[in-house]
Design an enzyme around this catalytic site. Structure first.
Site, PDB file in Angstrom:
ATOM      1  N   ALA A  68      44.061  15.453 -21.826  1.00 15.15           N
ATOM      2  CA  ALA A  68      45.073  16.020 -22.722  1.00 15.15           C
ATOM      3  C   ALA A  68      45.913  14.859 -23.244  1.00 15.15           C
ATOM      4  CB  ALA A  68      45.942  16.991 -21.938  1.00 15.15           C
ATOM      5  N   GLY A 107      41.509  16.779 -19.036  1.00 15.01           N
ATOM      6  CA  GLY A 107      41.052  17.761 -20.028  1.00 15.01           C
ATOM      7  C   GLY A 107      39.725  17.386 -20.645  1.00 15.01           C
ATOM      8  N   GLU A 110      37.255  18.649 -18.387  1.00 11.22           N
ATOM      9  CA  GLU A 110      37.299  20.120 -18.467  1.00 11.22           C
ATOM     10  C   GLU A 110      36.544  20.625 -19.705  1.00 11.22           C
ATOM     11  OE1 GLU A 110      41.271  21.643 -16.295  1.00 11.22           O
ATOM     12  OE2 GLU A 110      41.632  20.097 -17.818  1.00 11.22           O
ATOM     13  N   GLU A 130      44.676  14.358 -12.810  1.00 13.50           N
ATOM     14  CA  GLU A 130      45.980  14.932 -13.158  1.00 13.50           C
ATOM     15  C   GLU A 130      47.014  14.739 -12.042  1.00 13.50           C
ATOM     16  OE1 GLU A 130      43.051  17.237 -15.723  1.00 13.50           O
ATOM     17  OE2 GLU A 130      43.081  16.228 -13.790  1.00 13.50           O
TER      18      GLU A 130
HETATM   19  N1  T1G Z   1      47.098  10.716 -23.575  1.00  8.98           N
HETATM   20  C1  T1G Z   1      47.758   9.890 -24.426  1.00  8.98           C
HETATM   21  N2  T1G Z   1      47.599   8.529 -24.467  1.00  8.98           N
HETATM   22  C2  T1G Z   1      46.706   8.012 -23.614  1.00  8.98           C
HETATM   23  C3  T1G Z   1      45.976   8.811 -22.691  1.00  8.98           C
HETATM   24  C4  T1G Z   1      46.195  10.218 -22.700  1.00  8.98           C
HETATM   25  N3  T1G Z   1      45.531  11.053 -21.888  1.00  8.98           N
HETATM   26  N4  T1G Z   1      45.183   7.987 -21.963  1.00  8.98           N
HETATM   27  C5  T1G Z   1      45.404   6.732 -22.425  1.00  8.98           C
HETATM   28  N5  T1G Z   1      46.317   6.735 -23.399  1.00  8.98           N
HETATM   29  C6  T1G Z   1      46.799   5.578 -24.174  1.00  8.98           C
HETATM   30  C7  T1G Z   1      47.580   4.574 -23.325  1.00  8.98           C
HETATM   31  O1  T1G Z   1      48.927   4.929 -23.249  1.00  8.98           O
HETATM   32  C8  T1G Z   1      47.375   3.291 -24.116  1.00  8.98           C
HETATM   33  O2  T1G Z   1      48.258   3.327 -25.216  1.00  8.98           O
HETATM   34  C9  T1G Z   1      45.959   3.446 -24.645  1.00  8.98           C
HETATM   35  O3  T1G Z   1      45.666   4.853 -24.597  1.00  8.98           O
HETATM   36  C10 T1G Z   1      44.930   2.719 -23.833  1.00  8.98           C
HETATM   37  O4  T1G Z   1      45.092   3.086 -22.482  1.00  8.98           O
HETATM   38  C11 T1G Z   1      45.027  19.959 -19.169  1.00  8.98           C
HETATM   39  C12 T1G Z   1      46.790  18.206 -17.846  1.00  8.98           C
HETATM   40  C13 T1G Z   1      41.570   6.291 -20.121  1.00  8.98           C
HETATM   41  C14 T1G Z   1      41.119   5.014 -18.048  1.00  8.98           C
HETATM   42  O5  T1G Z   1      45.156  10.922 -16.597  1.00  8.98           O
HETATM   43  O6  T1G Z   1      43.627   6.598 -17.023  1.00  8.98           O
HETATM   44  O7  T1G Z   1      44.201  16.168 -19.104  1.00  8.98           O
HETATM   45  O8  T1G Z   1      49.663   1.382 -24.656  1.00  8.98           O
HETATM   46  O9  T1G Z   1      45.884   0.839 -21.676  1.00  8.98           O
HETATM   47  O10 T1G Z   1      43.075   0.425 -19.160  1.00  8.98           O
HETATM   48  O11 T1G Z   1      43.968  19.351 -17.262  1.00  8.98           O
HETATM   49  O12 T1G Z   1      44.234   5.093 -20.026  1.00  8.98           O
HETATM   50  O13 T1G Z   1      47.795   1.155 -26.253  1.00  8.98           O
HETATM   51  O14 T1G Z   1      49.828   2.498 -26.866  1.00  8.98           O
HETATM   52  O15 T1G Z   1      45.296   2.692 -20.042  1.00  8.98           O
HETATM   53  O16 T1G Z   1      41.206   0.964 -20.771  1.00  8.98           O
HETATM   54  C15 T1G Z   1      44.481  13.305 -17.699  1.00  8.98           C
HETATM   55  C16 T1G Z   1      44.870   8.690 -18.400  1.00  8.98           C
HETATM   56  C17 T1G Z   1      45.573  13.715 -18.628  1.00  8.98           C
HETATM   57  C18 T1G Z   1      43.777   9.602 -17.989  1.00  8.98           C
HETATM   58  C19 T1G Z   1      41.781   3.836 -20.172  1.00  8.98           C
HETATM   59  N6  T1G Z   1      43.956  12.021 -18.090  1.00  8.98           N
HETATM   60  N7  T1G Z   1      44.382   7.450 -18.980  1.00  8.98           N
HETATM   61  O17 T1G Z   1      42.314   2.769 -19.454  1.00  8.98           O
HETATM   62  O18 T1G Z   1      43.501   1.540 -21.376  1.00  8.98           O
HETATM   63  S1  T1G Z   1      46.320  15.219 -18.088  1.00  8.98           S
HETATM   64  C20 T1G Z   1      44.367  10.913 -17.494  1.00  8.98           C
HETATM   65  C21 T1G Z   1      43.815   6.493 -18.207  1.00  8.98           C
HETATM   66  C22 T1G Z   1      45.178  16.419 -18.493  1.00  8.98           C
HETATM   67  C23 T1G Z   1      44.488  18.801 -18.414  1.00  8.98           C
HETATM   68  C24 T1G Z   1      45.472  17.773 -17.993  1.00  8.98           C
HETATM   69  C25 T1G Z   1      43.457   5.222 -18.898  1.00  8.98           C
HETATM   70  C26 T1G Z   1      41.971   5.145 -19.314  1.00  8.98           C
HETATM   71  P1  T1G Z   1      48.909   2.028 -25.766  1.00  8.98           P
HETATM   72  P2  T1G Z   1      45.023   1.997 -21.313  1.00  8.98           P
HETATM   73  P3  T1G Z   1      42.487   1.330 -20.171  1.00  8.98           P
END
Ligand code: T1G
Ligand code: NAD
Length: 706
Positions: A68, A107, A110, A130
Site C-alpha cells: 500500500a 498489499g 495481497e 506490515e
Molecule cells: N509506500 C510509499 N513509498 C514507498 C513504499 C510504500 N509502500 N515503499 C518504498 N517507498 C519509497 C521509499 O520511501 C523511498 O522513497 C523509495 O520508495 C525507495 O525505497 C494493506 C497495510 C520496497 C524493499 O512495508 O521495505 O501494504 O526516499 O529507499 O532499499 O496490507 O522500500 O526515494 O523518496 O526503501 O530498495 C507494506 C516497504 C506496506 C514495504 C525497497 N510494504 N518498503 O527498498 O528502497 S503496508 C512495506 C520497503 C501494506 C496492506 C498494508 C522498501 C523496499 P524516497 P527504499 P530499497
C-alpha cells in the site's frame, strides 16, 4: 465511485488472448489510489471482453508492488479500498496471473494472493511486513496466506516481517511457478498462455482449504506463536492483532474473517505505534539525503585502511570486509596487530561455529584482510578510518602519519566519540579530506553511523561518507561538530537525569525497569555496565577542569569506578555478573554506596513512580534534542530520532524522542521542564526552540518538512 485512473500508472495491453496489466508507479509501484483504480478498471475490462482468456499483472521498473502507499496512511481514505480491489481480482471470471520480480510486499503480495496463479522470478522478494509499520495485512493477507501456506509459516512470515526468496516461496506454497532468467514479462506471458492452452480455470484462494485441513495442528501452532510473541515483543500492539486475525481464519467463514481483519487493521491504524513506526520508516530514508549528497559526487572507495585493532577498529574492519572491500589494519606493534587480527577472526569463527558461514567463505573474506605496523602500507588506500585511543595527542599523531603517507584524494576519517574534529582536521595539510565516521559498538552490528561534518571538509568527501554508509548497510546521520555530536551529547544530558534520580531516591534497578517498561531493551545502568564504566569515567575526568561548578554533579558512578566496578568486563558494576553472566543481578553493596552518597550530598531520598522517572528522562532528552536541532548539529528533528533509535535503543515504535514529544504534545514536555526547574533551575532550562515552536503552535515534525 470514480474509477477513472490517471492513465499512466496502470495500462492494459492485449497480447493474444491475454490482457496484460502493467503497473508503472515509480519508485516501487506502491498501491496509491490511482493504482487501485487502474487495477479495478483492468479487471472490469477483462470481464467485459469475452475475447480475453486470461489476465497477466506485472510491475514496471524494479518492483512488482511494494505494498500500500504508506504515505496515504493517516489521511482520509480514498476509494476503492485495497480489500475491494483484491476481492474483485479474486472474483474475476478469467484466470488472473501475476508475474513477480523484485519486491512483492504487503498489499503487493495481497494482490498476488487474490490472483489465481503466481509466478516469481529469481530476484523476487515476497512478504507481509506490515508488522514493521505497526499494522497488519489488511487486504485479506491474514486469511489468504494461511490458506496457501498453512498457519505456522504464514504467521511466522507476518510476525517477523521477513522477505522470502522465490525458492522458499515455492516451497511453502506461496507461489506456483519459478520463472527463469530476468525477463519477467516473457516468463509471465509464457505461463499465462500455458494456462490458457491447458484450459486452466479461475482458482480463488478464499476456497483453498488443504493447508488448514488439520485444525488441531493449526491451532496448536497458533497458540505456540501467541505465547512466543507475547514474550518476544512485549508492548507491541499489532503482532497480537495479526494472531487474532489468523484465529479468524480457523474459526470463521471467509467473509466474516475478512471483516474481522478489517476491524483489527483499523485498530492498528489508530494506534500511536503505527505513527511511530511509519515515522521511523521514512525518517531512516530521509537521513540518507544530505545537502552534500544532493550536490557532490562521491569519490571511489575500493580499498580501506583501519588504524587500531581494538574494540572499534576490529568491528569497523569486519563491517568493511562484509561489504566486500579489502582492509589494511595498522597497529602500533606486532602484539597489538596480532590482537587486532584475532578480534576480526573471532567474529567469523563465531559465524562458522553457528553454521551461518562456511569455512570457505571465512577464508575468502579474510583473504581481503591484511595487517601492518607501518603506515606506509596505506599509501594506496582510498579511505582510512582511525580508531585509536580517545586522546587528542594520539589522534593528531596518527593523522600526521596519514598526511605523510596517504595519496592525494584519500579520505581521512576519525571514529572519535567526543573529540574536536575541526582541531584534528586543522592539524593536517589537507583538512578538506578529513571527516568524522562515528561508528557504534559493536561496529559490525550497530546500524547507526554518525557522519560528522567539520568546517573545512569538501562536499564530495561527505558524499563519499554517505556512499560508504550505503555500502556498509548503515543508517547514516549527518552531524555537526560539538562535544559528543548528536547522540553522545544527548546521552550525557539524559544520563545525568538518571544520576540525579539516583541521588534523589530512585534505585538504579527501578530506573532501568521504568526504561524497559517504556520500550527500551535496556535501562541506562544496564547500558553503562555493558559499555564499561571506565570510558565514561575517563570522559568525566577529562571534563572535570571545565565543568560548571554551579552544575549538579552526582558522584555515585565515580565511587563504583574507584572500586574498579566497570560493569560486565569486571564482573560487577551497578549489577553483579557472576561467572561472566550477561544479565546482572541487583547488588545491595551498590545500594549502600548510593545511600552513603545521598548523605554526603545532603539529599533526602524520596519515591518516584516509573512515570515520574520517564517524564524526567524524556524531558531532558527532548530538550537537549531541541538544542541540537537549533544549533544545526542535527539537520532536522528526524535526524535526532534516527540517531536515538538506531544508536541508543530508543523504542522504534515510538518513532524517536522528537516524534514522541510531538505525540504527547510540546506544551506537556515544557510543563514538565518548568516543574522540574523548581528543583534545579540551572539544569532544567527550556530550549529556546521548544518555546518558539509552542508559541507558534507548531511541533517538531513541522521542521522535518523539506
Ligand atoms: N509506500 C510509499 N513509498 C514507498 C513504499 C510504500 N509502500 N515503499 C518504498 N517507498 C519509497 C521509499 O520511501 C523511498 O522513497 C523509495 O520508495 C525507495 O525505497 C494493506 C497495510 C520496497 C524493499 O512495508 O521495505 O501494504 O526516499 O529507499 O532499499 O496490507 O522500500 O526515494 O523518496 O526503501 O530498495 C507494506 C516497504 C506496506 C514495504 C525497497 N510494504 N518498503 O527498498 O528502497 S503496508 C512495506 C520497503 C501494506 C496492506 C498494508 C522498501 C523496499 P524516497 P527504499 P530499497
Ligand atoms: P581500544 O582501546 O579498544 O583500541 C584502541 C587501539 O588503538 C588499541 O588496539 C591500540 O593498540 C591502538 N593504537 C593506539 N595508538 C595507535 C597508533 N598510534 N597507531 C596504531 N594503533 C594505535 O579503543 P576503542 O574502544 O576501540 O576506541 C577507539 C576509538 O573509538 C576511540 O576514539 C573511542 O572514543 C571511539 N569509540 C569507541 C566506542 C566504544 O564503544 N568503545 C564507540 C564509538 C567510538
Amino acid at each position: 465511485m470514480n474509477t477513472e485512473a490517471t492513465p499512466s500508472v496502470v495500462t492494459t495491453t492485449r497480447l493474444g488472448r491475454v490482457l496484460l496489466v502493467t503497473i508503472n508507479h515509480p519508485p516501487v509501484n506502491a498501491l496509491s489510489v490511482d493504482v487501485r483504480r487502474g487495477l479495478l478498471a483492468a479487471v472490469q475490462e477483462a470481464d467485459a471482453d469475452d475475447s480475453v482468456a486470461a489476465v497477466l499483472i506485472v510491475g514496471a521498473g524494479r518492483a512488482f508492488i511494494a505494498g500500500a502507499d504508506i504515505r496515504e496512511f493517516g489521511k482520509p481514505p480514498m476509494a476503492p479500498s485495497l480489500p475491494e480491489v483484491c476481492s474483485r481480482l479474486e472474483a474475476c471470471r478469467k484466470p488472473v496471473v501475476v508475474a513477480i520480480h523484485g519486491p512483492a510486499l504487503g498489499g503487493g503480495l495481497e494482490v498476488a494472493l487474490s490472483s489465481h496463479y503466481r509466478l516469481a522470478m529469481p530476484d523476487a522478494r515476497l512478504g507481509l511486513p506490515e508488522v514493521l509499520l505497526g499494522l497488519l495485512p489488511g487486504a485479506g493477507g491474514t486469511q489468504r496466506a494461511p490458506r496457501l501456506m498453512g498457519v505456522k509459516p504464514a504467521l511466522e512470515m507476518m510476525l517477523s516481517g521477513r522477505h522470502l526468496e522465490a525458492g522458499e516461496a515455492l516451497a511453502v506454497g506461496l507461489i506456483d511457478r519459478l520463472g527463469e532468467g530476468n525477463d519477467v514479462l516473457a516468463a509471465g506471458l509464457a505461463y499465462a498462455n500455458e494456462l490458457v492452452a491447458s484450459g486452466a480455470s479461475v482458482r480463488p484462494t478464499r476456497a483453498a482449504a488443504a493447508a488448514l485441513a488439520d485444525k488441531p495442528a493449526s491451532q496448536a501452532a497458533l497458540d505456540a506463536l501467541k505465547v512466543d510473541t507475547a514474550k518476544r515483543t512485549p508492548g507491541l500492539f499489532s503482532p497480537l492483532k495479526i494472531i487474532e486475525a489468523v484465529q479468524g481464519a480457523l474459526d470463521l467463514p471467509f467473509d466474516e474473517a475478512v471483516a474481522l481483519e478489517r476491524q483489527l487493521f483499523l485498530q492498528c491504524l489508530d494506534s500511536p505505534q503505527r505513527a511511530g513506526l511509519i515515522h521511523a520508516f521514512f525518517a531512516e530514508r530521509e537521513v540518507a539525503k544530505s545537502p552534500e549528497t544532493r550536490k557532490a559526487t562521491p569519490r571511489a572507495i575500493d580499498s580501506v585502511g583501519v588504524i587500531g585493532g581494538g574494540t572499534m577498529g576490529a568491528g569497523i574492519a569486519v563491517a568493511v570486509l562484509n561489504a566486500g572491500l579489502p582492509v589494511i589494519m595498522v597497529e602500533r606493534d606486532d602484539a597489538s596487530l596480532a590482537r587486532g587480527r584475532a578480534n576480526v577472526e573471532k567474529v567469523y569463527d563465531g559465524l562458522v561455529a553457528k553454521g551461518r558461514m562456511t569455512p570457505g567463505a571465512r577464508a575468502a573474506v579474510l583473504a581481503r584482510f591484511s595487517g601492518s605496523t607501518s603506515y606506509d602500507a596505506l599509501a594506496q588506500a582510498d579511505l582510512v578510518i582511525e580508531a585509536v585511543f580517545e586522546e587528542m595527542g594520539a589522534k593528531k599523531a596518527v593523522f600526521a602519519e596519514l598526511d605523510r603517507v596517504c595519496k592525494p584524494g584519500a579520505v581521512l576519517a576519525t571514529n572519535t566519540s567526543y573529540l574536536d574534529i575541526d582541531e584534528i582536521a586543522a592539524s593536517v595539510s589537507r583538512p578538506q579530506d578529513v571527516v568524522g565516521l562515528h561508528f557504534f559498538s559493536p561496529a559490525h552490528i550497530m546500524k547507526l553511523l554518525e557522519i560528522v561534518v567539520p568546517a573545512q571538509v569538501s562536499a564530495d568527501v561527505v558524499a563519499t561518507a554517505f556512499d560508504l554508509a550505503k555500502k556498509l548497510k548503515k543508517v547514516p546521520v549527518r552531524a555537526g561538530v560539538c562535544d559528543g555530536f548528536i547522540g553522545n551529547r544527548m546521552l550525557a544530558v539524559y544520563r545525568a537525569t538518571a544520576d540525579h534520580l539516583l541521588e534523589d531516591g530512585a534505585s538504579p534497578y527501578q530506573i532501568d525497569a521504568a526504561a524497559r517498561e517504556f520500550g527500551y531493551p535496556m535501562g541506562p545502568f544496564q547500558v553503562a555496565d555493558l559499555a564499561g564504566g571506565d570510558i565514561g569515567w575517563a570522559t568525566r575526568k577529562r571534563k572535570a577542569a571545565t565543568r560548571d561548578p554551579e552544575a549538579r554533579y552526582v558522584q555515585i558512578a565515580d565511587r563504583l569506578c574507584e572500586r574498579g566496578w566497570f560493569g560486565q568486563k569486571t564482573g560487577r558494576g551497578y549489577y553483579l555478573y557472576p561467572e561472566g553472566a550477561r544479565t546482572g543481578t541487583p547488588d545491595d553493596e551498590v545500594l549502600a554506596i548510593i545511600d552513603a552518597e545521598r548523605q554526603r550530598a545532603g539529599t533526602t531520598p524520596r519515591g518516584f513512580s516509573n512515570q515520574d522517572i520517564m517524564r524526567r528522562y524524556l524531558a531532558a532528552m527532548v530538550n537537549e534534542g531541541a538544542r541540537v536541532v537549533a544549533e544545526g548539529i542535527a539537520l532536522r528533528p528526524l535526524d535526532v530520532d534516527v540517531t536515538l533509535v538506531h544508536g541508543y535503543g530508543f523504542p522504534r515504535f515510538r518513532g524517536g524522542p522528537m516524534k514522541y514529544a510531538d505525540t504527547v504534545g510540546l506544551p506537556t514536555i515544557l510543563a514538565d521542564i518548568q516543574a522540574f526547574a523548581q528543583e534545579d533551575p540551572l539544569f532544567w532550562q527550556p530550549a529556546p526552540l521548544l518555546l518558539k515552536l509552542i508559541e507558534e503552535g507548531r511541533n517538531f515534525d513541522s521542521l522535518n518538512k523539506p
